[in-house]
Motif scaffolding. Structure first.
Motif, short mmCIF file in Angstrom:
data_model
loop_
_atom_site.label_atom_id
_atom_site.label_comp_id
_atom_site.label_asym_id
_atom_site.label_seq_id
_atom_site.Cartn_x
_atom_site.Cartn_y
_atom_site.Cartn_z
N VAL A 180 0.84 -1.20 0.00
CA VAL A 180 0.00 0.00 0.00
C VAL A 180 0.87 1.25 0.00
CG1 VAL A 180 -1.68 1.35 1.29
CG2 VAL A 180 -1.97 -1.13 1.11
N ARG A 181 1.82 1.29 0.90
CA ARG A 181 2.64 2.50 1.01
C ARG A 181 3.58 2.68 -0.17
NH1 ARG A 181 3.71 2.22 7.57
NH2 ARG A 181 1.62 2.97 8.13
N GLY A 182 4.05 1.58 -0.74
CA GLY A 182 4.93 1.69 -1.89
C GLY A 182 4.20 2.05 -3.18
N HIS A 183 2.89 1.79 -3.20
CA HIS A 183 2.11 2.06 -4.41
C HIS A 183 1.91 3.56 -4.62
CE1 HIS A 183 -0.77 0.93 -7.56
NE2 HIS A 183 -1.49 1.95 -7.15
N PHE A 184 1.74 4.28 -3.53
CA PHE A 184 1.40 5.71 -3.65
C PHE A 184 2.65 6.56 -3.41
CE2 PHE A 184 -2.56 3.59 -2.44
CZ PHE A 184 -3.39 4.03 -3.45
N ILE A 185 3.54 6.56 -4.40
CA ILE A 185 4.81 7.27 -4.26
C ILE A 185 4.96 8.39 -5.28
CG2 ILE A 185 6.00 5.30 -3.22
CD1 ILE A 185 7.22 4.73 -5.99
N ARG A 186 3.97 8.56 -6.14
CA ARG A 186 4.07 9.61 -7.14
C ARG A 186 3.78 10.97 -6.53
NH1 ARG A 186 -0.06 6.07 -10.58
NH2 ARG A 186 -0.87 6.11 -8.46
N PRO A 187 4.33 12.02 -7.09
CA PRO A 187 4.05 13.36 -6.56
C PRO A 187 2.55 13.64 -6.51
CG PRO A 187 5.83 13.46 -8.16
CD PRO A 187 5.28 12.06 -8.22
N GLY A 188 2.09 14.11 -5.37
CA GLY A 188 0.68 14.43 -5.21
C GLY A 188 -0.18 13.28 -4.76
N ASP A 189 0.37 12.07 -4.68
CA ASP A 189 -0.41 10.92 -4.21
C ASP A 189 -0.83 11.10 -2.76
OD1 ASP A 189 -0.41 9.49 -6.54
OD2 ASP A 189 1.09 8.02 -5.93
N LEU A 190 -2.06 10.69 -2.48
CA LEU A 190 -2.54 10.59 -1.11
C LEU A 190 -2.20 9.19 -0.60
CD1 LEU A 190 -4.27 11.49 1.36
CD2 LEU A 190 -6.26 10.58 0.14
N VAL A 191 -1.39 9.09 0.44
CA VAL A 191 -1.04 7.79 1.01
C VAL A 191 -2.10 7.44 2.05
CG1 VAL A 191 0.69 6.43 2.22
CG2 VAL A 191 1.41 8.23 0.63
N PRO A 192 -2.88 6.40 1.83
CA PRO A 192 -3.97 6.11 2.76
C PRO A 192 -3.48 5.59 4.10
CG PRO A 192 -3.83 4.42 1.06
CD PRO A 192 -2.86 5.49 0.68
N ASP A 193 -4.23 5.93 5.13
CA ASP A 193 -3.99 5.34 6.44
C ASP A 193 -4.36 3.85 6.36
OD1 ASP A 193 -3.34 5.18 9.12
OD2 ASP A 193 -5.28 5.90 9.82
N ILE A 194 -3.83 3.06 7.29
CA ILE A 194 -4.06 1.62 7.27
C ILE A 194 -4.46 1.14 8.66
CG2 ILE A 194 -3.06 -0.65 6.82
CD1 ILE A 194 -1.02 0.76 4.98
#
Length: 215
Positions: free
Chosen positions: A115-129
């Motif tokens: 999950v955390r590695g998926h959202f690494i692009r600029p502007g990505d919202l990293v979801p809480d888990i």
């Protein structure tokens, strides 16, 4: 409105503990109960599949049960996400898969990394888990279910899951919820839940979700 992905197995799908019984009604599945308890402030997307594991292949089934392999696709198709709730691991206890509570927790840890590695692009919202340890397996007279999980020893192993999940959640700064504090398996098969206990998971998660999302 915030969005949550509920990622799980047959307990998230709403499987009936009565052999051959119908899937629980939509309103009785825990993702629906969670959404209702949050009073319209959150949309909960249910992604439950019977037999799903954290990281293991099960070639005896007709769909891909490996959670680690399918998760990136689900994250992409449902983005943006504010939270991912993971309730997996019961199927990992089967003797031909991971077998132990520790290995199940390690599998969930890998899903957190995905999950955390998926959202690494600029502007990505990293979801809480939030990591959810599943309800315990209990003894049942069902002729196949307990043997499928390796016999009576799996009961004690399932009771160790909360300890290991809490450890992994603390290590990774995730939320943690022990579903066994609110829900019990049905003795019809010893693994799945009746409608009331399925709903209780969603209702029990609501306070923690509110806190972590600032609702």
């Amino acid at each position: 409105m915030k969005t949550i992905l509920a990622f799980g197995d047959s307990l998230t799908f709403g499987a009936n503990p009565i052999p051959g019984g119908p899937r629980h009604a939509y309103e009785n599945r825990w993702p629906t109960a969670l959404e209702k308890a949050l009073e319209g402030k959150v949309r909960v997307i249910a992604e439950g599949l019977g037999g799903r594991t954290t990281i293991h292949d099960d070639w005896g089934t007709g769909a891909d049960r490996n959670g680690a392999r399918v998760l990136p696709t689900l994250l992409e198709s449902h983005a943006p996400l504010d939270m991912v709730i993971i309730m997996l691991g019961t199927n990992d206890l089967k003797p031909f898969l991971g077998r132990t509570a520790q290995e199940a927790a390690n599998g969930v840890r890998r899903l957190v990394q995905i999950v955390r590695g998926h959202f690494i692009r600029p502007g990505d919202l990293v979801p809480d888990i939030i990591m959810v340890s599943p309800p315990h397996i209990i003894f049942s007279d069902h002729p196949e279910m307990l043997p499928h999980f390796g016999g009576r020893a799996v009961i004690a192993e399932s009771e160790e899951m909360a300890r290991w999940y809490k450890l992994r959640a603390d290590e990774y700064g995730c939320g943690f919820f022990d579903a066994a504090t609110v829900a019990k398996a049905d003795p019809a098969d010893g693994v799945h839940l009746n409608p009331e206990n399925t709903r209780k998971i969603g209702e029990g998660l609501a306070p923690l979700v509110r806190e972590r999302l600032g609702l």
